[in-house]
Design a protein around this motif. Structure first.
Motif, PDB file in Angstrom:
ATOM      1  N   UNK A  83      47.472-118.603 -28.524  1.00 11.59           N
ATOM      2  CA  UNK A  83      48.206-117.400 -28.921  1.00 11.59           C
ATOM      3  C   UNK A  83      49.611-117.324 -28.332  1.00 11.59           C
ATOM      4  N   UNK A  84      49.811-117.942 -27.174  1.00 14.19           N
ATOM      5  CA  UNK A  84      51.101-117.795 -26.490  1.00 14.19           C
ATOM      6  C   UNK A  84      51.567-119.128 -25.924  1.00 14.19           C
ATOM      7  N   UNK A  85      52.851-119.370 -26.026  1.00 16.54           N
ATOM      8  CA  UNK A  85      53.485-120.573 -25.473  1.00 16.54           C
ATOM      9  C   UNK A  85      54.638-120.132 -24.578  1.00 16.54           C
ATOM     10  N   UNK A  86      54.619-120.596 -23.334  1.00 19.62           N
ATOM     11  CA  UNK A  86      55.687-120.285 -22.387  1.00 19.62           C
ATOM     12  C   UNK A  86      56.417-121.577 -22.051  1.00 19.62           C
ATOM     13  N   UNK A  87      57.708-121.612 -22.304  1.00 24.15           N
ATOM     14  CA  UNK A  87      58.532-122.787 -22.007  1.00 24.15           C
ATOM     15  C   UNK A  87      59.435-122.477 -20.817  1.00 24.15           C
ATOM     16  N   UNK A  88      59.522-123.415 -19.903  1.00 23.82           N
ATOM     17  CA  UNK A  88      60.384-123.274 -18.723  1.00 23.82           C
ATOM     18  C   UNK A  88      61.058-124.613 -18.452  1.00 23.82           C
ATOM     19  N   UNK A  89      62.244-124.613 -17.843  1.00 24.82           N
ATOM     20  CA  UNK A  89      63.004-125.860 -17.683  1.00 24.82           C
ATOM     21  C   UNK A  89      62.549-126.777 -16.566  1.00 24.82           C
ATOM     22  N   UNK A  90      61.669-126.327 -15.680  1.00 21.49           N
ATOM     23  CA  UNK A  90      61.255-127.187 -14.572  1.00 21.49           C
ATOM     24  C   UNK A  90      59.755-127.129 -14.366  1.00 21.49           C
ATOM     25  N   UNK A  91      59.211-128.206 -13.833  1.00 24.95           N
ATOM     26  CA  UNK A  91      57.770-128.258 -13.564  1.00 24.95           C
ATOM     27  C   UNK A  91      57.377-127.253 -12.499  1.00 24.95           C
ATOM     28  N   UNK A  92      58.243-127.080 -11.498  1.00 21.56           N
ATOM     29  CA  UNK A  92      57.933-126.115 -10.450  1.00 21.56           C
ATOM     30  C   UNK A  92      57.819-124.700 -11.025  1.00 21.56           C
ATOM     31  N   UNK A  93      58.726-124.353 -11.939  1.00 18.81           N
ATOM     32  CA  UNK A  93      58.684-123.028 -12.542  1.00 18.81           C
ATOM     33  C   UNK A  93      57.442-122.873 -13.419  1.00 18.81           C
ATOM     34  N   UNK A  94      57.073-123.933 -14.125  1.00 15.70           N
ATOM     35  CA  UNK A  94      55.833-123.896 -14.918  1.00 15.70           C
ATOM     36  C   UNK A  94      54.628-123.644 -14.010  1.00 15.70           C
ATOM     37  N   UNK A  95      54.613-124.318 -12.871  1.00 11.70           N
ATOM     38  CA  UNK A  95      53.518-124.128 -11.918  1.00 11.70           C
ATOM     39  C   UNK A  95      53.499-122.693 -11.411  1.00 11.70           C
ATOM     40  N   UNK A  96      54.671-122.151 -11.145  1.00 11.26           N
ATOM     41  CA  UNK A  96      54.763-120.779 -10.647  1.00 11.26           C
ATOM     42  C   UNK A  96      54.276-119.781 -11.693  1.00 11.26           C
ATOM     43  N   UNK A  97      54.700-119.961 -12.945  1.00 12.79           N
ATOM     44  CA  UNK A  97      54.290-119.059 -14.021  1.00 12.79           C
ATOM     45  C   UNK A  97      52.776-119.134 -14.220  1.00 12.79           C
ATOM     46  N   UNK A  98      52.253-120.345 -14.207  1.00 17.43           N
ATOM     47  CA  UNK A  98      50.811-120.542 -14.378  1.00 17.43           C
ATOM     48  C   UNK A  98      50.026-119.808 -13.288  1.00 17.43           C
ATOM     49  N   UNK A  99      50.529-119.883 -12.063  1.00 17.05           N
ATOM     50  CA  UNK A  99      49.848-119.201 -10.950  1.00 17.05           C
ATOM     51  C   UNK A  99      49.865-117.689 -11.133  1.00 17.05           C
ATOM     52  N   UNK A 100      50.998-117.139 -11.575  1.00 16.29           N
ATOM     53  CA  UNK A 100      51.087-115.698 -11.804  1.00 16.29           C
ATOM     54  C   UNK A 100      50.079-115.261 -12.867  1.00 16.29           C
ATOM     55  N   UNK A 101      49.995-116.035 -13.942  1.00 14.07           N
ATOM     56  CA  UNK A 101      49.068-115.684 -15.023  1.00 14.07           C
ATOM     57  C   UNK A 101      47.617-115.798 -14.546  1.00 14.07           C
ATOM     58  N   UNK A 102      47.326-116.809 -13.746  1.00  9.87           N
ATOM     59  CA  UNK A 102      45.969-116.943 -13.202  1.00  9.87           C
ATOM     60  C   UNK A 102      45.614-115.740 -12.334  1.00  9.87           C
ATOM     61  N   UNK A 103      46.598-115.272 -11.557  1.00  5.96           N
ATOM     62  CA  UNK A 103      46.353-114.090 -10.725  1.00  5.96           C
ATOM     63  C   UNK A 103      46.114-112.842 -11.574  1.00  5.96           C
ATOM     64  N   UNK A 104      46.884-112.716 -12.661  1.00  2.00           N
ATOM     65  CA  UNK A 104      46.780-111.530 -13.507  1.00  2.00           C
ATOM     66  C   UNK A 104      45.538-111.549 -14.401  1.00  2.00           C
ATOM     67  N   UNK A 131      42.462-129.550 -26.870  1.00  2.00           N
ATOM     68  CA  UNK A 131      41.470-129.442 -27.944  1.00  2.00           C
ATOM     69  C   UNK A 131      40.608-128.197 -27.781  1.00  2.00           C
ATOM     70  N   UNK A 132      40.497-127.687 -26.558  1.00  2.00           N
ATOM     71  CA  UNK A 132      39.741-126.450 -26.315  1.00  2.00           C
ATOM     72  C   UNK A 132      40.520-125.209 -26.730  1.00  2.00           C
ATOM     73  N   UNK A 133      41.783-125.408 -27.119  1.00  2.00           N
ATOM     74  CA  UNK A 133      42.648-124.326 -27.597  1.00  2.00           C
ATOM     75  C   UNK A 133      42.740-123.164 -26.608  1.00  2.00           C
ATOM     76  N   UNK A 134      43.353-123.407 -25.451  1.00  2.00           N
ATOM     77  CA  UNK A 134      43.536-122.319 -24.480  1.00  2.00           C
ATOM     78  C   UNK A 134      44.415-121.222 -25.055  1.00  2.00           C
ATOM     79  N   UNK A 135      44.240-120.019 -24.559  1.00  2.00           N
ATOM     80  CA  UNK A 135      45.000-118.884 -25.090  1.00  2.00           C
ATOM     81  C   UNK A 135      46.485-118.987 -24.772  1.00  2.00           C
ATOM     82  N   UNK A 136      46.795-119.484 -23.577  1.00  2.00           N
ATOM     83  CA  UNK A 136      48.193-119.556 -23.129  1.00  2.00           C
ATOM     84  C   UNK A 136      48.485-120.971 -22.653  1.00  2.00           C
ATOM     85  N   UNK A 137      49.615-121.519 -23.090  1.00  2.00           N
ATOM     86  CA  UNK A 137      50.062-122.844 -22.654  1.00  2.00           C
ATOM     87  C   UNK A 137      51.419-122.693 -21.977  1.00  2.00           C
ATOM     88  N   UNK A 138      51.542-123.277 -20.800  1.00  2.00           N
ATOM     89  CA  UNK A 138      52.813-123.290 -20.064  1.00  2.00           C
ATOM     90  C   UNK A 138      53.316-124.722 -20.034  1.00  2.00           C
TER      91      UNK A 138
END
Length: 558
Positions: A83-104, A131-138
Motif C-alpha cells: 500500500x505504501x512506498x517510502x523512498x529516501x536517499x540513503x540507507x541510514x535514513x531508510x533504516x531510521x524510517x523503518x525503525x520509526x514505523x516498527x515502533x509505531x 512476494x509476501x507483499x508487505x504493506x509498507x516498503x522502505x
C-alpha cells in the motif's frame, strides 16, 4: 496559523487506539507543529509538500497517518498488497524510517508489515520478502527500481501512498534518472508526499513530476533552534592548535555528553581517531565505505551510550555525490596513478542519520557551505533538548564563518550568533608539545593502514557472523566500533595526564588534584551513566582562566 490557536493532540486526530498506545510508548506527549499540521491533511488524502527543519518530527508526520490509512483499508480489502512506498536517499535514513514505523506499529504488527530493502543483500535474497507483499516498503530509488525491473515488485495496481523523504537530496545524490524511471512502474494517480528540509530547485522539479494539486506546508521557523536551546561558539585556530584544543577538551572532560566531531574527509576521520588513541581517548569512526548494517549498528551503539565520541565526515556529499558517495566494496581501482576506493551512493552523514541526545557538535574542519553547517548543527538540540556547536576556524575558513553568521542573522545585525570561545594556549603549553608529537606520528601510511584494517575487520564480522547474530541478537553488543586500531605506536605515558602540566585554574574542572584524584577515578567508572542522566543539559563546559576574561558557560536543564 494564529498564535492563539489551540494545539491539537494525538488523541484528537481520530487515530487508532493501537497507534496511540505506540505513540505513548515511544514517549511523544504532544505532536510537533509539523505533525499537528501534516497528519490531518494526509489523512484527508491530499498530496502534501512538507518543508521543516531537521529534528522537527517530519518522519512521524507522514508515518502516523500512513499507518492509520492502511489500518482503515484493511477493513475493506480482501487481499494483501503493498500500500505504501517510502523512498529516501540513503540507507541510514531508510533504516531510521523503518525503525520509526516498527515502533509505531508495535501494537498492530500482525496487521501491518514493513520491510527495508535498501540493504546490501542480493535481489534474490529479498525476493521472497517482497512476494509476501508487505504493506509498507522502505527503499532507496535505485534499489526499488532494480526490484521493479527484475519483476520482484509490482506496484502499478496496489500502491496508494508514495513518500519521498529528504526530497532535496534525492537529485543531488544522483537519483534523478532512477526516480523518473521508477514512476513508470507506479500508478498514474496515488497520494504523494514530499518531505524536505529545504525548498530548492531540485524539490521544485520533483514536485512537478510527483505531486498533483499539493498543499504546501512551509513552517515559518528558523533553520536551527533558537539561541536559548542551541548555542554557537567558535575558536580561531590553525591545524595543530585545533588538535591541541580538541585533546585538552576531551582529555580533561571540559565538554560533557555525547559529541560528534565533524571533518571533511574519511581519511581525516582516521587521523583524528589515531591521534586521540595515543592519549587513551576511544572514538568511533563513521566510515562511509563500510556496509550500511555496520554503520547503523555504530550509530545505534552511540545512541545507547556505549561510547560518547563519534568522528564523521561530509565528504561534500551534497555537492559531489558521485565522488562523495560511499560503499562496502573494498576493492581499489587505479586512476591516474592513484588508488581510489569505490563508495556507496546510498549514504550520507550530516543528514539522514538519527543521532539521539547529542550534546555537542565540534566542527574540527569548518563546513564548506551554509547548508552543511545547518545540517551538522541539526544533529544536536533536537526536540526539546539543548545543545552546543563549537567550530574551529582557521584563517582560510574565516570567510565561511562570515557567510554562515550572515545567513543565520537573517538581516538582523544586532544579533550575535557566534560567541567567541577564548582558549589560552599558553596555559596548556605542555599539552601542545604532546599534541604536536602525536599529530605528526599519524602519517598518511598509518591512516591508510587503519582504514583498510577496520574495513577488513568489520566486513569479516558482518559476513561471517551474520547468521550467528540473527539467532543471538544480544551478543551483537559485544562488537564495539571504538576499538584501538594500533597502526601508530602507542606510548603508554601519553594516556596519563600528570598533575603538574594541568594549569591550576583547570584542576577543579578536570577533577585532577591530590584531594579529589581518587574521587575522580571512582566517578570515571560511572561516566556513561552520569552522561546519560545529563543528556538533556547544555554540556559544553568552558575553560575558565584567572588571567584573562572568559565567561563560564553554565549547564542548563531543559
Amino acid at each position: 496559523m494564529e498564535d492563539d490557536e489551540k494545539p491539537i493532540y494525538f488523541h484528537e486526530m481520530e487515530l487508532d487506539d493501537r497507534i496511540l498506545k505506540a505513540v505513548e510508548k515511544v514517549g511523544w506527549e504532544t505532536p510537533t507543529l509539523i505533525q499537528e499540521k501534516a497528519i490531518p491533511l494526509i489523512l484527508e488524502g491530499k498530496d502534501v509538500l512538507v518543508r521543516a527543519r531537521t529534528g522537527s518530527g517530519k518522519t512521524a508526520a507522514f508515518a502516523v497517518p500512513m499507518i492509520q490509512k492502511i489500518l482503515n483499508s484493511k477493513q475493506v480489502s480482501a487481499f494483501q498488497d503493498v500500500k505504501a512506498l517510502i523512498l529516501a536517499p540513503s540507507k541510514e535514513l531508510c533504516h531510521q524510517i523503518h525503525k520509526v514505523i516498527k515502533d509505531l506499529t508495535l501494537k498492530c504488527s500482525r496487521e501491518i508489515k514493513c520491510i527495508d530493502i535498501a540493504t546490501q543483500e542480493e535481489l534474490d535474497v529479498q525476493k521472497p520478502l517482497l512476494m509476501e507483499k508487505p504493506d509498507i516498503i522502505v527503499s532507496t530509488p535505485a534499489r526499488c527500481l532494480q526490484h521493479s525491473k527484475a519483476g520482484n515488485l509490482d506496484l502499478k495496481k496496489s500502491l496508494e501512498i508514495l513518500v519521498i523523504d529528504e526530497a532535496d537530496l534525492v537529485f543531488s545524490f544522483g537519483y534523478e534518472n532512477e526516480v523518473k524511471q521508477l514512476l513508470d512502474y507506479l500508478p498514474n494517480i496515488c497520494q504523494s508526499i514530499l518531505v524536505s528540509a529545504t525548498l530548492n530547485e531540485d524539490v521544485k522539479n520533483l514536485k512537478k513530476i510527483v505531486l498533483h494539486n499539493p498543499v504546501t506546508l512551509k513552517l515559518e521557523e528558523p533553520d536551527l533552534p533558537p539561541a536559548s536551546q542551541l548555542t554557537h561558539y567558535h575558536i580561531k585556530a590553525e591545524e595543530l592548535d585545533k588538535a591541541t584544543i580538541l585533546y585538552v577538551l576531551l582529555k580533561l572532560h571540559l565538554i560533557r555528553g555525547k559529541t560528534i566531531v565533524f571533518v571533511q574527509t574519511v581519511d581525516k576521520c582516521y587521523k583524528i581517531k589515531l591521534y586521540l588513541e595515543q592519549f587513551g581517548l576511544r572514538t568511533c569512526v563513521l566510515n562511509s565505505e563500510l556496509p550500511a548494517a555496520i554503520r547503523c549498528h555504530a550509530v545505534n551503539q552511540f545512541n545507547q551510550g556505549v561510547y560518547d565520541i563519534i568522528v564523521a565526515s561530509d565528504e561534500k556529499a551534497l555537492d559531489q555525490p558521485e565522488s562523495a558517495s560511499l560503499t562496502a566494496d573494498t576493492n581499489k581501482k587505479k586512476n591516474n596513478g592513484k588508488f581510489q576506493r569505490k563508495k556507496d551512493v546510498n549514504s550520507g552523514v550530516s543528514r539522514g542519520i538519527d543521532f539521539q541526545f547529542v550534546s555537542n557538535v565540534i566542527n574540527f574542519d569548518f563546513p564548506t557551505d551554509v547548508h552543511s553547517y545547518i545540517h551538522r548543527a541539526g544533529r544536536t538540540a533536537r526536540g526539546n533538548n539543548e545543545g552546543s556547536v563549537l567550530s574551529f576556524v582557521s584563517i582560510k575558513e574565516s570567510p565561511l564563518l562570515d557567510k554562515v553568521e550572515k545567513h543565520l542573522k537573517n538581516g538582523d545585525d544586532d544579533i550575535s550568533i557566534f560567541k567567541s570561545y577564548q582558549f589560552n594556549l599558553s596555559e596548556v603549553e605542555a599539552f601542545k608539545y604532546r599534541a604536536k608529537d602525536a599529530w605528526k606520528a599519524v602519517t598518511k601510511i598509518a591512516v591508510r593502514e587503519a582504514r583498510l584494517k577496520e574495513i577488513k575487520q568489520e566486513i569479516f564480522n558482518c559476513q561471517k557472523l551474520k547468521s550467528y547474530f540473527e539467532d543471538n541478537p544480544n551478543d551483537l553488543q559485544v562488537l564495539r566500533h571504538d576499538k584501538a586500531l594500533h597502526t601508530v605506536k602507542i606510548q603508554q605515558h601519553l594516556s596519563d595526564v600528570p598533575e603538574y602540566i594541568v594549569p591550576p585554574t583547570l584542576k577543579n574542572l578536570a577533577g585532577i588534584g591530590s584531594k579529589n584524584k581518587r574521587k575522580h577515578e571512582q566517578s570515571k567508572s560511572s561516566h556513561v551513566t552520569s552522561k546519560l542522566k545529563a543528556k538533556r543539559s547544555n554540556p559544553l563546559a568552558s575553560m575558565k582562566f584567572e588571567n584573562f576574561k572568559k565567561r563560564k558557560i553554565h549547564h542548563k536543564k531543559s
